[in-house]
Write an enzyme that holds these catalytic residues in place. Structure first.
Site, PDB file in Angstrom:
ATOM      1  N   LYS A 261       0.859  -1.194   0.000  1.00 21.63           N
ATOM      2  CA  LYS A 261       0.000   0.000   0.000  1.00 21.63           C
ATOM      3  C   LYS A 261       0.894   1.242   0.000  1.00 21.63           C
ATOM      4  O   LYS A 261       1.748   1.398   0.873  1.00 21.63           O
ATOM      5  CB  LYS A 261      -0.920   0.006   1.228  1.00 21.63           C
ATOM      6  CG  LYS A 261      -1.759   1.299   1.356  1.00 21.63           C
ATOM      7  CD  LYS A 261      -2.804   1.219   2.464  1.00 21.63           C
ATOM      8  CE  LYS A 261      -3.467   2.570   2.710  1.00 21.63           C
ATOM      9  NZ  LYS A 261      -4.446   2.566   3.796  1.00 21.63           N
ATOM     10  N   ASP A 266      -2.725  10.094   3.655  1.00 22.29           N
ATOM     11  CA  ASP A 266      -4.148   9.728   3.725  1.00 22.29           C
ATOM     12  C   ASP A 266      -4.881  10.712   4.643  1.00 22.29           C
ATOM     13  O   ASP A 266      -4.820  10.597   5.861  1.00 22.29           O
ATOM     14  CB  ASP A 266      -4.284   8.289   4.255  1.00 22.29           C
ATOM     15  CG  ASP A 266      -5.746   7.854   4.391  1.00 22.29           C
ATOM     16  OD1 ASP A 266      -6.632   8.558   3.860  1.00 22.29           O
ATOM     17  OD2 ASP A 266      -5.978   6.797   5.018  1.00 22.29           O
ATOM     18  N   LYS A 273     -10.454  12.635   8.089  1.00 23.91           N
ATOM     19  CA  LYS A 273      -9.993  12.177   9.404  1.00 23.91           C
ATOM     20  C   LYS A 273      -9.947  13.356  10.364  1.00 23.91           C
ATOM     21  O   LYS A 273      -9.995  14.516   9.939  1.00 23.91           O
ATOM     22  CB  LYS A 273      -8.565  11.616   9.275  1.00 23.91           C
ATOM     23  CG  LYS A 273      -8.469  10.269   8.577  1.00 23.91           C
ATOM     24  CD  LYS A 273      -7.025   9.789   8.592  1.00 23.91           C
ATOM     25  CE  LYS A 273      -6.847   8.477   7.851  1.00 23.91           C
ATOM     26  NZ  LYS A 273      -7.516   7.336   8.473  1.00 23.91           N
ATOM     27  N   GLU A 345      -9.704   3.845   1.521  1.00 23.06           N
ATOM     28  CA  GLU A 345      -9.137   4.030   0.181  1.00 23.06           C
ATOM     29  C   GLU A 345      -8.069   2.999  -0.170  1.00 23.06           C
ATOM     30  O   GLU A 345      -7.853   2.684  -1.337  1.00 23.06           O
ATOM     31  CB  GLU A 345      -8.528   5.446   0.065  1.00 23.06           C
ATOM     32  CG  GLU A 345      -7.099   5.635   0.602  1.00 23.06           C
ATOM     33  CD  GLU A 345      -6.923   5.315   2.083  1.00 23.06           C
ATOM     34  OE1 GLU A 345      -7.910   5.387   2.824  1.00 23.06           O
ATOM     35  OE2 GLU A 345      -5.802   4.976   2.493  1.00 23.06           O
ATOM     36  N   ARG A 347      -7.775  -0.221   0.180  1.00 21.30           N
ATOM     37  CA  ARG A 347      -8.221  -1.444  -0.512  1.00 21.30           C
ATOM     38  C   ARG A 347      -8.532  -1.165  -1.977  1.00 21.30           C
ATOM     39  O   ARG A 347      -8.442  -2.053  -2.819  1.00 21.30           O
ATOM     40  CB  ARG A 347      -9.413  -2.050   0.239  1.00 21.30           C
ATOM     41  CG  ARG A 347     -10.649  -1.207   0.263  1.00 21.30           C
ATOM     42  CD  ARG A 347     -11.617  -1.647   1.342  1.00 21.30           C
ATOM     43  NE  ARG A 347     -11.236  -1.128   2.660  1.00 21.30           N
ATOM     44  CZ  ARG A 347     -11.862  -1.422   3.792  1.00 21.30           C
ATOM     45  NH1 ARG A 347     -12.886  -2.232   3.791  1.00 21.30           N
ATOM     46  NH2 ARG A 347     -11.452  -0.902   4.942  1.00 21.30           N
TER      47      ARG A 347
HETATM   48  N1  BES Z   1      -4.742   4.291   6.622  1.00 17.39           N
HETATM   49  C1  BES Z   1      -5.916   3.997   7.338  1.00 17.39           C
HETATM   50  C2  BES Z   1      -5.726   2.904   8.389  1.00 17.39           C
HETATM   51  C3  BES Z   1      -4.859   3.254   9.567  1.00 17.39           C
HETATM   52  C4  BES Z   1      -5.430   3.767  10.725  1.00 17.39           C
HETATM   53  C5  BES Z   1      -3.503   3.023   9.552  1.00 17.39           C
HETATM   54  C6  BES Z   1      -4.644   4.062  11.813  1.00 17.39           C
HETATM   55  C7  BES Z   1      -2.706   3.326  10.643  1.00 17.39           C
HETATM   56  C8  BES Z   1      -3.275   3.834  11.782  1.00 17.39           C
HETATM   57  C9  BES Z   1      -7.013   3.497   6.380  1.00 17.39           C
HETATM   58  O1  BES Z   1      -6.981   4.049   5.115  1.00 17.39           O
HETATM   59  C10 BES Z   1      -8.335   3.865   7.005  1.00 17.39           C
HETATM   60  O2  BES Z   1      -8.548   4.998   7.254  1.00 17.39           O
HETATM   61  N2  BES Z   1      -9.167   2.864   7.247  1.00 17.39           N
HETATM   62  C11 BES Z   1     -10.450   3.070   7.854  1.00 17.39           C
HETATM   63  C12 BES Z   1     -11.442   2.133   7.210  1.00 17.39           C
HETATM   64  C13 BES Z   1     -12.872   2.386   7.574  1.00 17.39           C
HETATM   65  C14 BES Z   1     -13.333   3.723   7.069  1.00 17.39           C
HETATM   66  C15 BES Z   1     -13.727   1.280   6.996  1.00 17.39           C
HETATM   67  C16 BES Z   1     -10.337   2.797   9.353  1.00 17.39           C
HETATM   68  O3  BES Z   1      -9.608   1.876   9.741  1.00 17.39           O
HETATM   69  O4  BES Z   1     -10.926   3.531  10.122  1.00 17.39           O
HETATM   70 ZN    ZN Z   2      -7.962   5.895   4.929  1.00 20.20          ZN
HETATM   71 ZN    ZN Z   3      -5.060   4.648   4.409  1.00 17.08          ZN
END
Ligand code: BES
Ligand code: ZN
Ligand code: ZN
Length: 496
Positions: A261, A266, A273, A345, A347
């Site tokens: 990835k 992000d 966020k 995003e 995935r």
């Molecule tokens: N990059 C994040 C996941 C992440 C969170 C990595 C904290 C490291 C530390 C990913 O893109 C994300 O935001 N995932 C969401 C998915 C959800 C919206 C289904 C998540 O985990 O909240």
């Molecule tokens: Zn994300």
């Molecule tokens: Zn991410």
């Protein structure tokens, strides 16, 4: 810092030395010339319960010799029969950090007595060298006064320097350096490490280490119809770069595929966020860093296996061109996806990378590695990577590879019932499947690996460390680099 090895007999002066002891202080260093006839107060330390060679213990002593001081660190290895590579790495790293703190400029590490526990010269040299390289790193590239703690030379002192020892030493240095290479990439802020910069650095690395690098620009990505990847990338001013790395070590043999990835930032996109959640998101390309570091190590060590790695690098940002919650998008594999949340995003970029590598690069087995879900932290915290996969034998090899690296992994199940969660009434799939979020996110990617052996690694918890420990620095950990190297090495053995 320069690291080398020397024969025990050579007379070299050091400002600091590391002496490893087994439990009950097994290890005899009294006759060492560097001690200048000073006897080590081992019995005294034992009687006061200050040091007895237990795992995790260290003790610092200062010996004064005329106008000079010699810093000694005794470091515990635990029980002789329990010694393994990771215990040695941690003991050496602890000793090294202690001496670094004391501002010594040269370090000698006496390892000849370790042989009574770890019999293999290769393993002794490898783990000690790896530990020093990893323990030496600290992210201070942007501090203008970053020269304070600096060890200039380190030597591993041993009495039986044979080819086995030298090979172990070289592999240890290489693995340590490539782990740091990944940490450096992850620690780089997103204003510096853009998709374009990541591509540039990978090209340079490929030239240096001997693997082929090809970059697909926006036009080519559009031509290939990587629509899920493009939906994410579209919101940013910075163009996406699709990075392909190919290493051929066994033209007739199998090819391992790696997918990392590569979100260089992000923000969450329109499903924004929080500020706190965003601050660490420069690290959302730790999966990419892991595959780049692993490729570098694989090529450097000339493993007899073929490895192809891809990274769909981009940013997840906000603009009038951003994809939106409620959108239905397409993907390179032809499946339509309902967007429930633009922060899911990773995935989307990964399924196009996965479809590409399986279809066009013809890999025989594939691993994807990603900071994919915050839920991975709820599953296993910050010390273990979450894994899922569709093939037991392949996963066993992954388990072994993590173990060799001293990194932890735990496999989660893929139950039939979870498959329903990926479906959406208005599209083929949803990008926001219900709990268990870490498993369903991984399964979403697995759909595009089709029938080949596949493993998904979620490193959201393990890619960053809140504080330093042993050979890990605060910030990026370089997780995955060494396990992926061992995985390739395991395949190399079988195909030979
Ligand atoms: N990059 C994040 C996941 C992440 C969170 C990595 C904290 C490291 C530390 C990913 O893109 C994300 O935001 N995932 C969401 C998915 C959800 C919206 C289904 C998540 O985990 O909240
Ligand atoms: Zn994300
Ligand atoms: Zn991410």
């Amino acid at each position: 810092m320069k690291i080398t090895y020397n024969n025990l007999e050579e007379k070299i002066a050091f400002e600091g030395i590391i002496l490893p002891y087994f439990e009950d202080c097994q290890g005899n260093y009294d006759s060492l010339e560097v001690l200048n006839s000073n006897k080590l107060p081992i019995d005294y330390l034992k009687s006061k319960d200050l040091f007895s060679g237990q795992k995790n213990q260290i003790y610092h002593l200062l010996i004064s010799n005329e106008d000079r001081a010699l810093d000694l660190v005794l470091t515990g290895l635990g029980k002789r029969e329990n010694l393994n590579g990771d215990i040695l790495r941690k003991a050496v790293a602890r000793g090294y950090k202690e001496l670094k703190k004391r501002k010594v400029s040269s370090v000698g590490i006496y390892l000849h007595d370790v042989k009574i526990g770890l019999k293999c010269n290769y393993a002794i040299a490898k783990n000690a060298a790896e530990a020093v390289v990893m323990a030496d790193y600290k992210f201070n590239d942007y501090k203008t006064d970053n020269k304070k703690e600096c060890v200039e030379k380190v030597s591993i002192l041993f009495n039986d320097i044979n080819d086995n020892f030298k090979n172990g030493f070289n592999e240890g240095i290489s693995l340590g350096k490539n782990n740091i290479l990944a940490r450096r990439l992850v620690n780089e802020p997103a204003n510096i490490l853009t998709p374009e910069e990541l591509a540039k650095r990978t090209i340079e690395l490929g030239k240096e280490k001997g693997f082929e690098v090809e970059i697909y620009d926006l036009e080519k990505i559009q031509e290939l119809k990587m629509e899920a990847y493009l939906s994410v990338a579209m919101g940013s001013e910075k163009p996406p770069k699709f990075i392909i790395m190919r290493y051929t070590g066994d033209p007739e043999g199998e090819t391992l595929g790696l997918v990392g990835k590569g979100l260089t930032y992000d923000s969450g996109g329109l499903s924004l966020k929080t500020t706190k959640g965003m601050v660490t998101m420069k690290g959302d390309m730790a999966g990419a860093a892991a595959v780049i570091g692993a490729m570098s190590a694989i090529a450097e060590n000339r493993l007899k296996v073929n490895v192809t790695a891809v990274v769909a690098a981009c940013e997840n940002m906000i603009s009038g061109r951003s994809y939106k919650p409620g959108d239905i998008i397409n993907s390179m594999g032809g499946k339509t996806i309902f967007i429930g949340n633009t922060d899911a995003e990773g995935r989307l970029t990964l399924i196009d990378a996965m479809h590409y590598i399986v279809t066009y690069e013809k890999v025989d087995r594939v691993v994807d590695i990603a900071t994919l879900t915050g839920a991975a932290i709820h599953c296993l915290g910050y010390d273990a990577t979450v894994g899922i996969g569709n093939n037991d034998e392949f996963f066993k090899s992954m388990d072994k590879s993590f173990d060799k690296a001293g990194e932890k992994i735990w496999r989660m199940p893929i139950f039939e019932e979870y498959k329903e969660l990926l479906k959406h009434p208005e599209a083929d799939l949803t990008n926001t499947a219900d709990s268990p979020g870490t498993i369903t996110a991984g399964m979403f990617i697995g759909e595009f690996a089709r029938e080949i052996p596949w493993i998904h690694l979620d490193i959201a918890g393990t890619s960053g460390a809140k504080k330093e420990k042993e050979y890990i620095s605060k910030g990026a950990t370089g997780v995955g680099v060494r396990p992926l190297y061992y995985l390739a090495k395991d395949m190399a053995k079988k195909t030979r």
